[in-house]
Design an enzyme around this catalytic site. Structure first.
Site, PDB file in Angstrom:
ATOM      1  N   SER A   1     -19.431 -64.866  19.693  1.00 47.49           N
ATOM      2  CA  SER A   1     -18.926 -66.089  19.071  1.00 47.49           C
ATOM      3  C   SER A   1     -20.009 -67.124  18.796  1.00 47.49           C
ATOM      4  O   SER A   1     -19.860 -67.956  17.903  1.00 47.49           O
ATOM      5  CB  SER A   1     -17.843 -66.729  19.950  1.00 47.49           C
ATOM      6  OG  SER A   1     -16.789 -65.826  20.199  1.00 47.49           O
ATOM      7  N   SER A   2     -21.074 -67.104  19.589  1.00 47.86           N
ATOM      8  CA  SER A   2     -22.136 -68.091  19.412  1.00 47.86           C
ATOM      9  C   SER A   2     -23.419 -67.582  20.038  1.00 47.86           C
ATOM     10  O   SER A   2     -23.421 -66.622  20.817  1.00 47.86           O
ATOM     11  CB  SER A   2     -21.740 -69.431  20.043  1.00 47.86           C
ATOM     12  OG  SER A   2     -21.626 -69.304  21.452  1.00 47.86           O
TER      13      SER A   2
ATOM     14  N   GLY B   1     -18.537 -69.085  29.993  1.00 51.78           N
ATOM     15  CA  GLY B   1     -17.763 -70.198  29.460  1.00 51.78           C
ATOM     16  C   GLY B   1     -16.413 -70.371  30.119  1.00 51.78           C
ATOM     17  O   GLY B   1     -15.930 -71.496  30.311  1.00 51.78           O
TER      18      GLY B   1
ATOM     19  N   HIS C   1     -28.051 -56.378  27.679  1.00 51.01           N
ATOM     20  CA  HIS C   1     -26.599 -56.516  27.573  1.00 51.01           C
ATOM     21  C   HIS C   1     -26.229 -57.836  28.231  1.00 51.01           C
ATOM     22  O   HIS C   1     -26.561 -58.063  29.400  1.00 51.01           O
ATOM     23  CB  HIS C   1     -25.903 -55.350  28.270  1.00 51.01           C
ATOM     24  CG  HIS C   1     -24.411 -55.386  28.152  1.00 51.01           C
ATOM     25  ND1 HIS C   1     -23.592 -54.552  28.859  1.00 51.01           N
ATOM     26  CD2 HIS C   1     -23.586 -56.167  27.403  1.00 51.01           C
ATOM     27  CE1 HIS C   1     -22.329 -54.808  28.562  1.00 51.01           C
ATOM     28  NE2 HIS C   1     -22.306 -55.788  27.676  1.00 51.01           N
ATOM     29  N   ASP C   2     -25.555 -58.699  27.507  1.00 52.78           N
ATOM     30  CA  ASP C   2     -25.289 -60.045  28.022  1.00 52.78           C
ATOM     31  C   ASP C   2     -24.545 -60.031  29.349  1.00 52.78           C
ATOM     32  O   ASP C   2     -24.784 -60.879  30.212  1.00 52.78           O
ATOM     33  CB  ASP C   2     -24.585 -60.914  26.982  1.00 52.78           C
ATOM     34  CG  ASP C   2     -23.342 -60.286  26.382  1.00 52.78           C
ATOM     35  OD1 ASP C   2     -22.895 -59.227  26.866  1.00 52.78           O
ATOM     36  OD2 ASP C   2     -22.810 -60.851  25.407  1.00 52.78           O
ATOM     37  N   THR C   3     -23.645 -59.064  29.544  1.00 55.19           N
ATOM     38  CA  THR C   3     -22.946 -58.992  30.824  1.00 55.19           C
ATOM     39  C   THR C   3     -23.907 -58.651  31.953  1.00 55.19           C
ATOM     40  O   THR C   3     -23.804 -59.193  33.059  1.00 55.19           O
ATOM     41  CB  THR C   3     -21.814 -57.951  30.778  1.00 55.19           C
ATOM     42  OG1 THR C   3     -20.944 -58.254  29.696  1.00 55.19           O
ATOM     43  CG2 THR C   3     -21.025 -57.954  32.077  1.00 55.19           C
TER      44      THR C   3
ATOM     45  N   GLN D   1      -9.150 -68.058  22.007  1.00 58.59           N
ATOM     46  CA  GLN D   1      -9.907 -68.447  20.814  1.00 58.59           C
ATOM     47  C   GLN D   1      -9.098 -68.178  19.547  1.00 58.59           C
ATOM     48  O   GLN D   1      -9.022 -69.005  18.629  1.00 58.59           O
ATOM     49  CB  GLN D   1     -11.230 -67.682  20.754  1.00 58.59           C
ATOM     50  CG  GLN D   1     -12.250 -68.100  21.797  1.00 58.59           C
ATOM     51  CD  GLN D   1     -13.410 -67.118  21.922  1.00 58.59           C
ATOM     52  OE1 GLN D   1     -13.516 -66.165  21.139  1.00 58.59           O
ATOM     53  NE2 GLN D   1     -14.277 -67.331  22.896  1.00 58.59           N
TER      54      GLN D   1
ATOM     55  N   ARG E   1     -27.527 -69.057  21.547  1.00 60.65           N
ATOM     56  CA  ARG E   1     -28.279 -70.215  22.016  1.00 60.65           C
ATOM     57  C   ARG E   1     -29.665 -69.786  22.443  1.00 60.65           C
ATOM     58  O   ARG E   1     -29.873 -68.633  22.828  1.00 60.65           O
ATOM     59  CB  ARG E   1     -27.558 -70.889  23.182  1.00 60.65           C
ATOM     60  CG  ARG E   1     -27.381 -69.996  24.386  1.00 60.65           C
ATOM     61  CD  ARG E   1     -26.174 -70.322  25.224  1.00 60.65           C
ATOM     62  NE  ARG E   1     -24.948 -70.263  24.477  1.00 60.65           N
ATOM     63  CZ  ARG E   1     -24.283 -69.137  24.223  1.00 60.65           C
ATOM     64  NH1 ARG E   1     -24.742 -67.986  24.641  1.00 60.65           N
ATOM     65  NH2 ARG E   1     -23.172 -69.166  23.536  1.00 60.65           N
TER      66      ARG E   1
ATOM     67  N   THR F   1     -15.954 -64.224  25.614  1.00 57.09           N
ATOM     68  CA  THR F   1     -15.085 -63.565  24.638  1.00 57.09           C
ATOM     69  C   THR F   1     -14.342 -62.414  25.304  1.00 57.09           C
ATOM     70  O   THR F   1     -13.159 -62.191  25.081  1.00 57.09           O
ATOM     71  CB  THR F   1     -15.915 -63.060  23.447  1.00 57.09           C
ATOM     72  OG1 THR F   1     -16.594 -64.165  22.845  1.00 57.09           O
ATOM     73  CG2 THR F   1     -15.026 -62.404  22.412  1.00 57.09           C
TER      74      THR F   1
END
Length: 496
Positions: free
Chosen positions: A11-12, A400, A233-235, A301, A14, A256
């Site tokens: 979704s975003s 988040g 991997h972000d997780t 969302q 940074r 998400t």
């Protein structure tokens, strides 16, 4: 000298500055941008060129702000990939995992190689968007001309350095790696018609990849720095940045997606794990993340996007808290909620189909989402305790979703587990922390988590008394019966 985490979610994205001072990590966001897929000729695509441009712009901002940048590391979402030809050029746009092309593909692949055999080999859960199923549906002409495949963060690293590798935490989500050999599995590759040499070299996180090729991007004023391979991997990065202690905690990376699991030294590849669709994604330092993918904040969302009134997420929480709890029981892991045309209509249609009260107002819809997520989280905790034979006393919520105090308290109440809400930027923290470990500033993962614990506040949610066993039992019963509810069923439960 500072480190920069490039953290891009579905979704975003940074860019976050990280530095270590007096045994505390400090982070500062330097650039934030939107992300999302768009439809073209009936297919959903990511704009990878846009993402590269935002990374370069953020690095330029860091230099202009006077930061001396030592290194940069990139993490993104999993399973999606980029196809390169022999010239090293991208062959096509990057298809999003939410595209519907793989809706029926699991059955095609398991018709050639048994589901049990695939799980035994990989330990990875069966999700329709896993890379193996996306590749199965790729155009044969494209596959014939394919020279190399890279996952999204690996491709971004390649654009910055010219080095083509596949970092293992992300590569494990392809469902193509053999959990025993820690290499690509030949049987699975044959099933989709690919060869091992068409993939980048597998590499563990915590290594130096090479210098940023700033001369390739003359339009930007970029810093002199190295690109490091982090848990891409972000997780995986979020779990690195989770301040858990001891061996009786679980994590909930809430964005998400909601990824709820435990960190293990060895994979859990059992009949029960397969039946409940748990995955053993690879972590840093050869750990594993035994976890369940749960449809997370994507639900709210999408509900918010289709509401006629424009409410903030905070306002939705307030409205949800005014509504009586547990008016509907819905398994949001049902594939119908993956990417419907209109999430509100999909939820309402499901409720009508199953003879459940239909949520209408913003508060009712939000409460429906939060209540059922709390139930699904609780069931996952119960399943993890059974599979690992360990009691989970603490749940660390990061990302988040950690800011949703209402959902945190619901989860604590139902699961009878103390919930600690951590930083919303845990993925960026884990990304930066891995760079600090690589450079020797932090000794190891344990020291890093202790530093994170002392650097960022945790909010504690103590379970409140409620008849959670009845609620969980009703949810399981109704879902097992196809979601249909008797006309006489009462939903006048005490609000949690």
């Amino acid at each position: 000298m500072v480190h920069i985490a490039v953290d891009i979610g579905a979704s975003s994205g940074r860019l976050v500055i990280g530095k270590l001072k007096q045994k505390k990590i400090g982070i500062t966001e330097i650039h934030r941008f939107e992300n999302g897929f768009s439809a073209k000729d009936g297919t959903l695509y990511w704009d990878i060129d846009y993402l590269l441009n935002e990374i370069l712009y953020g690095l330029q901002l860091a230099k202009q702000a006077g930061y001396r940048v030592e290194s940069v590391g990139i993490d993104t979402w999993a399973v999606d990939y980029v196809l390169l030809n022999k010239k090293g050029e991208r062959m096509k746009e990057v298809v999003s995992y939410r595209d519907h092309r793989t809706a029926e593909t699991i059955d095609k692949v398991t018709g050639q190689l048994a589901r049990e055999r695939i799980y035994e080999k990989t330990g990875i859960q069966f999700l329709p968007f896993n890379t193996i199923y996306q590749l199965y549906e790729e155009d044969e002409k494209v596959i014939m001309e394919l020279d190399q495949l890279l996952m999204v963060p690996d491709y971004l690293n390649y654009l910055l350095t010219g080095k083509a590798v596949m970092e293992v935490t992300n590569a494990s989500t392809t469902q193509l790696l053999n959990i025993g050999t820690r290499q690509f599995d030949q049987d699975l590759l044959e099933t989709i018609g690919l060869r091992e040499n068409q993939f980048g070299e597998l590499i563990e996180p915590g290594q130096q990849l090479g210098p940023l090729k700033k001369e390739w991007f003359p339009a930007f004023d970029l810093p002199d720095c190295e690109v490091y391979v982090v848990a891409s991997h972000d997780t995986a990065s979020a779990v690195v940045g989770t301040p858990g202690t001891g061996d009786n905690w679980a994590y909930l990376s809430s964005g998400t997606w909601s990824l709820l699991g435990v960190e293990t030294d060895s994979p859990v590849v059992t009949r029960e794990a397969l039946q409940e669709n748990y995955t053993n994604e690879w972590g840093v330092f050869k750990t594993y993340r035994l976890l369940k993918n749960i449809m997370g904040m994507w639900m709210i969302q999408e509900v918010r996007r289709h509401l006629p009134e424009k409410l903030s997420y905070e306002e939705l929480v307030v409205e949800a808290s005014k509504v009586a709890s547990f008016q509907q029981y819905i398994d949001f892991n049902d594939e119908r909620f993956l990417n419907p045309e209109n999430m509100i209509e999909e939820i309402q249609t499901y409720c009508r189909e199953t003879n459940q009260p239909t949520p209408i107002s913003a508060g009712e819809l939000a409460a429906c989402v939060y209540n059922n997520l709390a139930i699904i989280y609780t069931i996952a905790i119960e399943e993890l305790e059974k599979m690992t034979e360990k009691q989970i006393r603490h749940l660390y919520v990061v990302g988040g979703g950690a800011q949703n105090r209402h959902l945190n308290q619901l989860t604590a109440n139902l699961s009878k587990t103390t919930v600690f809400a951590g930083s919303a930027e845990s993925t960026a923290i884990g990304n930066v922390m891995m760079q600090m470990i690589t450079t020797g500033k932090i000794k190891d993962l344990e020291e890093g988590r202790n530093i994170v614990r002392s650097s960022f506040p945790l909010e504690e949610f103590i379970p409140k008394s409620t008849d959670s066993s009845f609620i969980i039992k009703e949810f399981k019963k109704i879902i097992s019966e196809g979601g249909r509810m008797d006309d006489s069923k009462s939903f006048d439960y005490e609000s949690l």
